[in-house]
Design a protein around this motif. Sequence first.
Motif, short mmCIF file in Angstrom:
data_model
loop_
_atom_site.label_atom_id
_atom_site.label_comp_id
_atom_site.label_asym_id
_atom_site.label_seq_id
_atom_site.Cartn_x
_atom_site.Cartn_y
_atom_site.Cartn_z
N VAL A 148 15.08 60.32 36.42
CA VAL A 148 15.79 59.20 37.02
C VAL A 148 16.79 58.60 36.03
O VAL A 148 16.62 58.70 34.81
N ARG A 149 17.80 57.98 36.58
CA ARG A 149 18.85 57.35 35.77
C ARG A 149 18.31 56.10 35.09
O ARG A 149 17.55 55.33 35.66
N ILE A 150 18.74 55.89 33.85
CA ILE A 150 18.40 54.66 33.14
C ILE A 150 19.44 53.60 33.50
O ILE A 150 20.64 53.79 33.22
N PRO A 151 19.04 52.50 34.12
CA PRO A 151 20.00 51.48 34.55
C PRO A 151 20.55 50.66 33.38
O PRO A 151 19.96 50.64 32.29
N THR A 152 21.66 49.99 33.63
CA THR A 152 22.28 49.14 32.62
C THR A 152 22.55 47.76 33.21
O THR A 152 22.40 47.55 34.42
N VAL A 153 22.97 46.84 32.35
CA VAL A 153 23.28 45.49 32.82
C VAL A 153 24.40 45.52 33.86
O VAL A 153 24.37 44.80 34.85
N THR A 154 25.39 46.36 33.63
CA THR A 154 26.52 46.43 34.56
C THR A 154 26.25 47.33 35.77
O THR A 154 26.94 47.25 36.77
N ARG A 155 25.21 48.18 35.65
CA ARG A 155 24.87 49.06 36.77
C ARG A 155 23.35 49.17 36.92
O ARG A 155 22.74 50.17 36.55
N PRO A 156 22.72 48.10 37.42
CA PRO A 156 21.26 48.15 37.62
C PRO A 156 20.90 49.05 38.80
O PRO A 156 21.78 49.46 39.56
N TRP A 157 19.64 49.35 38.93
CA TRP A 157 19.20 50.07 40.11
C TRP A 157 19.43 49.22 41.36
O TRP A 157 19.12 48.02 41.36
N ASN A 158 19.95 49.81 42.44
CA ASN A 158 19.98 49.09 43.70
C ASN A 158 18.65 49.31 44.42
O ASN A 158 17.76 50.02 43.93
N LYS A 159 18.48 48.70 45.58
CA LYS A 159 17.20 48.75 46.28
C LYS A 159 16.79 50.19 46.61
O LYS A 159 15.63 50.59 46.35
N THR A 160 17.70 50.96 47.16
CA THR A 160 17.38 52.34 47.52
C THR A 160 17.01 53.16 46.30
O THR A 160 16.04 53.93 46.31
N ILE A 278 13.97 48.31 27.75
CA ILE A 278 14.08 46.99 28.40
C ILE A 278 15.24 47.09 29.38
O ILE A 278 16.39 47.27 28.98
N LEU A 279 14.93 46.97 30.66
CA LEU A 279 15.89 47.24 31.72
C LEU A 279 16.13 46.02 32.59
O LEU A 279 15.25 45.16 32.74
N PRO A 280 17.31 45.93 33.22
CA PRO A 280 17.58 44.80 34.12
C PRO A 280 16.73 44.91 35.38
O PRO A 280 16.34 46.01 35.80
N PRO A 281 16.44 43.78 36.03
CA PRO A 281 15.74 43.84 37.31
C PRO A 281 16.63 44.49 38.36
O PRO A 281 17.86 44.53 38.20
N LEU A 355 19.05 37.99 26.43
CA LEU A 355 20.09 36.97 26.45
C LEU A 355 21.14 37.29 27.50
O LEU A 355 21.60 36.40 28.23
N ASP A 356 21.50 38.56 27.61
CA ASP A 356 22.47 38.98 28.63
C ASP A 356 21.92 38.76 30.03
O ASP A 356 22.64 38.31 30.92
N PHE A 357 20.63 39.05 30.24
CA PHE A 357 20.02 38.83 31.55
C PHE A 357 20.04 37.35 31.90
O PHE A 357 20.34 36.97 33.03
N ALA A 358 19.68 36.49 30.92
CA ALA A 358 19.65 35.05 31.16
C ALA A 358 21.03 34.52 31.53
O ALA A 358 21.17 33.64 32.38
N ARG A 359 22.05 35.05 30.89
CA ARG A 359 23.41 34.60 31.17
C ARG A 359 23.89 35.08 32.55
O ARG A 359 24.55 34.33 33.27
N ARG A 360 23.55 36.31 32.92
CA ARG A 360 24.09 36.91 34.14
C ARG A 360 23.27 36.63 35.39
O ARG A 360 23.83 36.47 36.48
N TYR A 361 21.95 36.61 35.26
CA TYR A 361 21.10 36.69 36.44
C TYR A 361 20.27 35.44 36.72
O TYR A 361 19.64 35.35 37.78
N ALA A 362 20.24 34.47 35.83
CA ALA A 362 19.27 33.38 35.94
C ALA A 362 19.54 32.46 37.13
O ALA A 362 20.68 32.07 37.38
N VAL A 363 18.47 32.12 37.83
CA VAL A 363 18.49 31.13 38.91
C VAL A 363 17.40 30.10 38.60
O VAL A 363 16.23 30.46 38.50
N PRO A 364 17.75 28.84 38.44
CA PRO A 364 16.71 27.85 38.14
C PRO A 364 15.76 27.67 39.31
O PRO A 364 16.15 27.82 40.47
N ARG A 365 14.51 27.37 39.00
CA ARG A 365 13.61 26.99 40.06
C ARG A 365 14.16 25.74 40.73
O ARG A 365 14.81 24.92 40.06
N PRO A 366 13.93 25.56 42.03
CA PRO A 366 14.59 24.45 42.73
C PRO A 366 14.36 23.11 42.03
O PRO A 366 13.21 22.70 41.85
#
Length: 413
Positions: A148-160, A278-281, A355-366
Amino acid sequence: MKRVAHLITLGLLISFGAASAQTNISMWHHQAGEPEQSVFKAQVVAFNASQTRHRVVEQNIPQGSYTTAVTSAALSKTLPCLVDMDQPDLPNYAWAGYLQPLNLPASVTAGLLPTALGKYNGKVYAVSQIDQALALYARRSALQQAGVRIPTVTRPWNKTEFEGVLAKLSKLGGKYKYAIDLRNFDKGADWWGYGYSPMLQSFGADLINRRDFQSAQGVLNNDKAVQFGEWFQSLFTKGYAEKNPAGPAFPAGTVPLAYEGSWAAADWKKTWGNDLLILPPPDLGSGPKIGSGSWGFGISAACANPDGARAFITFLSAPRQVAQMSVATGAIPVSDAAAALTVNYKPGGQFRAFLDFARRYAVPRPPTPAWPTIKTNFQKAMSDIVNGANVEASLDNAVQSIDQNIKDNKGYK
């Protein structure tokens, strides 16, 4: 010799006079583990020695009773000037009138990650030095074996693609009993709210309508939310993840993939060395998402010396102090300037991805006082779903309880 002795005595008198002129600023700090506690105490000492106007006097409160202590002190009007708090608890404190906005200058906050700023009603009430991030951890050798492909910050795995990865990993057999460790051995509502709501959000749903925080109807139980619940349930029915694990499987080597926080990185790196990735979600439709928000520092509403309290928080937010706390805890420093002072989070550092994940993907809890009931009801719904309950009914029940709580509290206005 007499002149030297006289100068020394005079210096001591001047020093004592300067110290005695400092105004005491009381502070409560949750009792963290070591070395975090020692580093923080050293930072208090450094601040007190750095100027002559303010002197922070810290008192440690056991973390298990911290929230109760803050609430009791607020009701009896005996809160200290400075308090630290877990970011999800902040809205409740601010709504109840326990806190005042920080009103820090932009020069202090501009260089910080958005996740470092604890907000309520658009105002900053607390600032953190460190944060955590969610990620996928993988055994490099297993991914290579599965082809399988190793995902990156700019190209994470999609759902499929992610579903395909899980299917392939589940067929590896041998030492691997399941494809992924989802950390569902942790039954606490804090984890379920922090850990699994980003997946819900990546599907395009959410825990509550963030426009006014008055209802979860049509947000937590819309079509996207139901699709998420059915998908999450399928991870267990298809045998990709264990329904009732006794504990973490990834460090034991019985799964090749794990969904976990950055707090595990150092230990797992020691266990797996260069075989650890360590991979992106995954991007489940609306982009990768992760939770955010850690313990931060705020000023009580009754603080008689807010200028001094702000000076201390400003001191703690400087790159040097942030880097010190990051090194001590292993957690993410909340500014690039601080990250540059660390080995693990500087550009090219072994944990820079967080740090890159926190900058790009973070959503605060409501940021709403309803958070305690949101996380509790979301945890119940998701736990029921994992155990085979009807997805739509489970989410509807959660929405009904959340909305009733908001109504009972008059919208937390």
